[in-house]
Design a protein around this motif. Structure first.
Motif, PDB file in Angstrom:
ATOM      1  N   LEU A   1      25.168  19.548  20.075  1.00 26.02           N
ATOM      2  CA  LEU A   1      25.537  18.632  21.153  1.00 26.02           C
ATOM      3  C   LEU A   1      24.914  19.067  22.472  1.00 26.02           C
ATOM      4  CD1 LEU A   1      29.300  17.947  20.310  1.00 26.02           C
ATOM      5  CD2 LEU A   1      27.366  16.367  20.061  1.00 26.02           C
ATOM      6  N   ALA A   2      24.858  20.382  22.657  1.00 27.24           N
ATOM      7  CA  ALA A   2      24.280  20.910  23.900  1.00 27.24           C
ATOM      8  C   ALA A   2      22.791  20.579  23.974  1.00 27.24           C
ATOM      9  CB  ALA A   2      24.488  22.421  23.982  1.00 27.24           C
ATOM     10  N   VAL A   3      22.121  20.715  22.842  1.00 28.24           N
ATOM     11  CA  VAL A   3      20.683  20.406  22.789  1.00 28.24           C
ATOM     12  C   VAL A   3      20.458  18.926  23.067  1.00 28.24           C
ATOM     13  CG1 VAL A   3      18.665  20.237  21.291  1.00 28.24           C
ATOM     14  CG2 VAL A   3      20.074  22.305  21.252  1.00 28.24           C
ATOM     15  N   VAL A   4      21.267  18.089  22.412  1.00 33.42           N
ATOM     16  CA  VAL A   4      21.146  16.640  22.610  1.00 33.42           C
ATOM     17  C   VAL A   4      21.383  16.284  24.072  1.00 33.42           C
ATOM     18  CG1 VAL A   4      22.156  14.394  22.072  1.00 33.42           C
ATOM     19  CG2 VAL A   4      21.762  16.056  20.249  1.00 33.42           C
ATOM     20  N   ALA A   5      22.396  16.911  24.661  1.00 30.71           N
ATOM     21  CA  ALA A   5      22.700  16.646  26.064  1.00 30.71           C
ATOM     22  C   ALA A   5      21.556  17.083  26.969  1.00 30.71           C
ATOM     23  CB  ALA A   5      23.982  17.374  26.458  1.00 30.71           C
ATOM     24  N   ALA A   6      20.948  18.209  26.636  1.00 33.51           N
ATOM     25  CA  ALA A   6      19.831  18.723  27.440  1.00 33.51           C
ATOM     26  C   ALA A   6      18.635  17.782  27.363  1.00 33.51           C
ATOM     27  CB  ALA A   6      19.435  20.118  26.967  1.00 33.51           C
ATOM     28  N   VAL A   7      18.351  17.303  26.143  1.00 38.18           N
ATOM     29  CA  VAL A   7      17.234  16.376  25.954  1.00 38.18           C
ATOM     30  C   VAL A   7      17.491  15.079  26.715  1.00 38.18           C
ATOM     31  CG1 VAL A   7      16.001  14.939  24.280  1.00 38.18           C
ATOM     32  CG2 VAL A   7      16.518  17.327  23.749  1.00 38.18           C
ATOM     33  N   ALA A   8      18.739  14.601  26.639  1.00 40.99           N
ATOM     34  CA  ALA A   8      19.096  13.363  27.331  1.00 40.99           C
ATOM     35  C   ALA A   8      18.945  13.529  28.834  1.00 40.99           C
ATOM     36  CB  ALA A   8      20.525  12.960  26.977  1.00 40.99           C
ATOM     37  N   ALA A   9      19.380  14.688  29.335  1.00 40.04           N
ATOM     38  CA  ALA A   9      19.273  14.959  30.771  1.00 40.04           C
ATOM     39  C   ALA A   9      17.822  15.022  31.196  1.00 40.04           C
ATOM     40  CB  ALA A   9      19.986  16.271  31.103  1.00 40.04           C
ATOM     41  N   PHE A  10      16.999  15.665  30.360  1.00 39.97           N
ATOM     42  CA  PHE A  10      15.567  15.769  30.674  1.00 39.97           C
ATOM     43  C   PHE A  10      14.944  14.376  30.730  1.00 39.97           C
ATOM     44  CE2 PHE A  10      11.174  15.800  29.215  1.00 39.97           C
ATOM     45  CZ  PHE A  10      10.605  16.681  30.120  1.00 39.97           C
ATOM     46  N   SER A  11      15.269  13.537  29.718  1.00 39.66           N
ATOM     47  CA  SER A  11      14.709  12.196  29.646  1.00 39.66           C
ATOM     48  C   SER A  11      15.119  11.364  30.847  1.00 39.66           C
ATOM     49  CB  SER A  11      15.153  11.502  28.352  1.00 39.66           C
ATOM     50  OG  SER A  11      14.713  12.232  27.226  1.00 39.66           O
ATOM     51  N   ALA A  12      16.365  11.571  31.285  1.00 37.24           N
ATOM     52  CA  ALA A  12      16.870  10.801  32.419  1.00 37.24           C
ATOM     53  C   ALA A  12      16.136  11.150  33.699  1.00 37.24           C
ATOM     54  CB  ALA A  12      18.373  11.053  32.577  1.00 37.24           C
ATOM     55  N   HIS A  13      15.706  12.409  33.828  1.00 34.73           N
ATOM     56  CA  HIS A  13      15.058  12.851  35.061  1.00 34.73           C
ATOM     57  C   HIS A  13      13.533  12.887  34.951  1.00 34.73           C
ATOM     58  CE1 HIS A  13      19.209  14.375  35.672  1.00 34.73           C
ATOM     59  NE2 HIS A  13      18.954  14.125  36.944  1.00 34.73           N
ATOM     60  N   ALA A  14      13.005  12.606  33.748  1.00 36.96           N
ATOM     61  CA  ALA A  14      11.549  12.642  33.561  1.00 36.96           C
ATOM     62  C   ALA A  14      10.897  11.527  34.364  1.00 36.96           C
ATOM     63  CB  ALA A  14      11.204  12.505  32.086  1.00 36.96           C
ATOM     64  N   GLU A  15       9.839  11.859  35.037  1.00 32.25           N
ATOM     65  CA  GLU A  15       9.066  10.864  35.770  1.00 32.25           C
ATOM     66  C   GLU A  15       8.027  10.281  34.818  1.00 32.25           C
ATOM     67  OE1 GLU A  15       8.192  12.220  40.075  1.00 32.25           O
ATOM     68  OE2 GLU A  15       8.337  14.068  38.913  1.00 32.25           O
ATOM     69  N   THR A  16       7.741   9.008  34.994  1.00 29.99           N
ATOM     70  CA  THR A  16       6.757   8.347  34.148  1.00 29.99           C
ATOM     71  C   THR A  16       5.531   7.963  34.964  1.00 29.99           C
ATOM     72  OG1 THR A  16       8.473   7.451  32.686  1.00 29.99           O
ATOM     73  CG2 THR A  16       6.313   6.392  32.615  1.00 29.99           C
ATOM     74  N   LEU A  17       4.373   8.273  34.436  1.00 28.75           N
ATOM     75  CA  LEU A  17       3.108   7.860  35.044  1.00 28.75           C
ATOM     76  C   LEU A  17       2.355   7.032  34.019  1.00 28.75           C
ATOM     77  CD1 LEU A  17       1.382  10.827  36.957  1.00 28.75           C
ATOM     78  CD2 LEU A  17       2.255   8.692  37.912  1.00 28.75           C
ATOM     79  N   THR A  18       1.994   5.813  34.382  1.00 28.45           N
ATOM     80  CA  THR A  18       1.192   4.975  33.503  1.00 28.45           C
ATOM     81  C   THR A  18      -0.213   4.898  34.082  1.00 28.45           C
ATOM     82  OG1 THR A  18       3.152   3.678  32.931  1.00 28.45           O
ATOM     83  CG2 THR A  18       1.012   2.741  32.361  1.00 28.45           C
TER      84      THR A  18
ATOM     85  N   LYS B   1       6.163  19.059  29.473  1.00 25.86           N
ATOM     86  CA  LYS B   1       6.896  20.294  29.774  1.00 25.86           C
ATOM     87  C   LYS B   1       7.291  20.360  31.247  1.00 25.86           C
ATOM     88  CE  LYS B   1       4.546  23.024  26.198  1.00 25.86           C
ATOM     89  NZ  LYS B   1       3.609  24.161  25.964  1.00 25.86           N
ATOM     90  N   GLU B   2       6.528  19.669  32.086  1.00 27.67           N
ATOM     91  CA  GLU B   2       6.788  19.683  33.520  1.00 27.67           C
ATOM     92  C   GLU B   2       7.613  18.484  33.973  1.00 27.67           C
ATOM     93  OE1 GLU B   2       3.244  20.361  35.824  1.00 27.67           O
ATOM     94  OE2 GLU B   2       2.333  21.516  34.204  1.00 27.67           O
ATOM     95  N   GLY B   3       8.145  17.737  33.005  1.00 26.97           N
ATOM     96  CA  GLY B   3       9.020  16.614  33.341  1.00 26.97           C
ATOM     97  C   GLY B   3       8.301  15.325  33.669  1.00 26.97           C
TER      98      GLY B   3
ATOM     99  N   MET C   1       2.003  12.720  40.353  1.00 22.29           N
ATOM    100  CA  MET C   1       0.560  12.567  40.482  1.00 22.29           C
ATOM    101  C   MET C   1      -0.096  13.923  40.733  1.00 22.29           C
ATOM    102  SD  MET C   1      -1.465   9.879  40.267  1.00 22.29           S
ATOM    103  CE  MET C   1      -0.477   8.501  40.856  1.00 22.29           C
ATOM    104  N   LYS C   2       0.543  14.742  41.548  1.00 24.26           N
ATOM    105  CA  LYS C   2       0.021  16.083  41.819  1.00 24.26           C
ATOM    106  C   LYS C   2       0.007  16.927  40.542  1.00 24.26           C
ATOM    107  CE  LYS C   2       1.313  16.436  46.716  1.00 24.26           C
ATOM    108  NZ  LYS C   2       2.155  17.149  47.702  1.00 24.26           N
ATOM    109  N   LYS C   3       1.028  16.762  39.718  1.00 24.66           N
ATOM    110  CA  LYS C   3       1.087  17.508  38.459  1.00 24.66           C
ATOM    111  C   LYS C   3      -0.032  17.061  37.525  1.00 24.66           C
ATOM    112  CE  LYS C   3       6.047  18.503  38.560  1.00 24.66           C
ATOM    113  NZ  LYS C   3       7.377  18.208  37.967  1.00 24.66           N
ATOM    114  N   LEU C   4      -0.311  15.758  37.511  1.00 19.01           N
ATOM    115  CA  LEU C   4      -1.394  15.252  36.667  1.00 19.01           C
ATOM    116  C   LEU C   4      -2.740  15.779  37.162  1.00 19.01           C
ATOM    117  CD1 LEU C   4      -2.693  13.525  34.512  1.00 19.01           C
ATOM    118  CD2 LEU C   4      -2.450  11.528  36.015  1.00 19.01           C
ATOM    119  N   ALA C   5      -2.958  15.752  38.468  1.00 18.74           N
ATOM    120  CA  ALA C   5      -4.213  16.251  39.033  1.00 18.74           C
ATOM    121  C   ALA C   5      -4.397  17.725  38.711  1.00 18.74           C
ATOM    122  CB  ALA C   5      -4.229  16.024  40.544  1.00 18.74           C
ATOM    123  N   ALA C   6      -3.326  18.495  38.824  1.00 17.99           N
ATOM    124  CA  ALA C   6      -3.403  19.926  38.527  1.00 17.99           C
ATOM    125  C   ALA C   6      -3.715  20.157  37.048  1.00 17.99           C
ATOM    126  CB  ALA C   6      -2.084  20.611  38.896  1.00 17.99           C
TER     127      ALA C   6
END
Length: 256
Positions: free
Chosen positions: A5-22, A43-45, A228-233
């Motif tokens: 449950l902790a792992v699932v919660a962590a993954v869900a939290a990560f997904s909720a805060h992950a930024e999307t770049l198209t 790995k960097e969100g 965008m800075k993370k992608l450039a790096a």
């Protein structure tokens, strides 16, 4: 169960805060390079979504209209001309690699074998068309009024001893007519898609001093965004430099 449950919660939290770049990209090598950095960005969100295009217009249009976040397919001279012509304000975020433009033929092995009246096809956009003519000028095939003018057109040809006939086509379509013409000036990304080997198949090709470095492009409002800075790096990482060097074997050259 608690650990699961902790792992699932962590993954869900990560997904909720992950930024999307198209990001829009032409398939080779741009989309391949972007897909290579996807795991690192995850790995960097940052969730990187790559949308492939085969033309040079829509990637800029859709970024300008905020339907996409960025694109990766063009060089600075092309972007400058596009902004000027379309009234857009797209900007470069990072220079990544050089794709040397080359001249190809399915009929001849050397440029001096071109017969009088041979048909030569070049890209129909201003910057790549001028780029093609500059390459032919440098190779001594033609002579231009100004050998440094990147926006040279067929009308600027002042010397054409072989009376070459020039046709202009959309860059993406040129590989398809290679067998129908005597010489074709092809951007490396399209040459690679057509299974051509720029190092072996090009009769003449740009050197590493070419100013046409391919860039990651965004809008003024999102160019400094954290994702965008993370992608450039990521695109400037040693791993990407190694990937480009090993995969494309000189057909694509890291520019950082």
């Amino acid at each position: 169960m608690k650990k699961l449950l902790a792992v699932v919660a962590a993954v869900a939290a990560f997904s909720a805060h992950a930024e999307t770049l198209t990001v829009a990209a032409t398939p080779v090598p741009h989309a391949e390079i972007l897909n290579f950095v996807k795991p690192q960005l995850a790995k960097e969100g940052v969730e990187l979504k790559v949308k492939e295009f085969t033309d040079y217009i829509q990637p800029n249009v859709q970024v300008a209209e905020k339907r996409l976040d960025a694109n990766f397919f063009q060089h600075q001279p092309y972007l400058d001309e596009f902004n000027k012509a379309k009234g857009t304000q797209l900007v470069s975020v990072a220079g990544v690699h050089l794709e040397p433009l080359g001249a190809y033929s399915s009929k001849y092995k050397k440029l001096d074998e071109l017969p009088s009246g041979a048909t030569v096809v070049i890209p129909n956009d201003a910057t790549n068309g001028g780029r093609a003519l500059l390459l032919l000028d440098k190779a001594g095939v033609i002579k231009l009024k100004d050998s440094k003018n990147i926006l040279s057109t067929v009308k600027d040809i002042t010397g054409n001893d072989k009376k070459l006939k020039f046709r202009e086509l959309e860059a993406a379509t040129i590989p398809r007519v290679l067998t129908q013409v005597d010489l074709a000036l092809i951007n490396t990304n399209y040459a690679l898609e057509a299974k051509l080997n720029p190092e072996k198949d090009a009769l003449v090709i740009e050197g590493s001093d070419s100013p046409y470095v391919n860039i990651l492009v965004a809008r003024p409002d999102n160019k400094d965004a954290d994702a965008m800075k993370k992608l450039a790096a990521a695109l400037h990482s040693p791993e990407v430099k190694q990937f480009i060097t090993e995969k494309y074997k000189g057909a694509v050259i890291p520019a950082f």
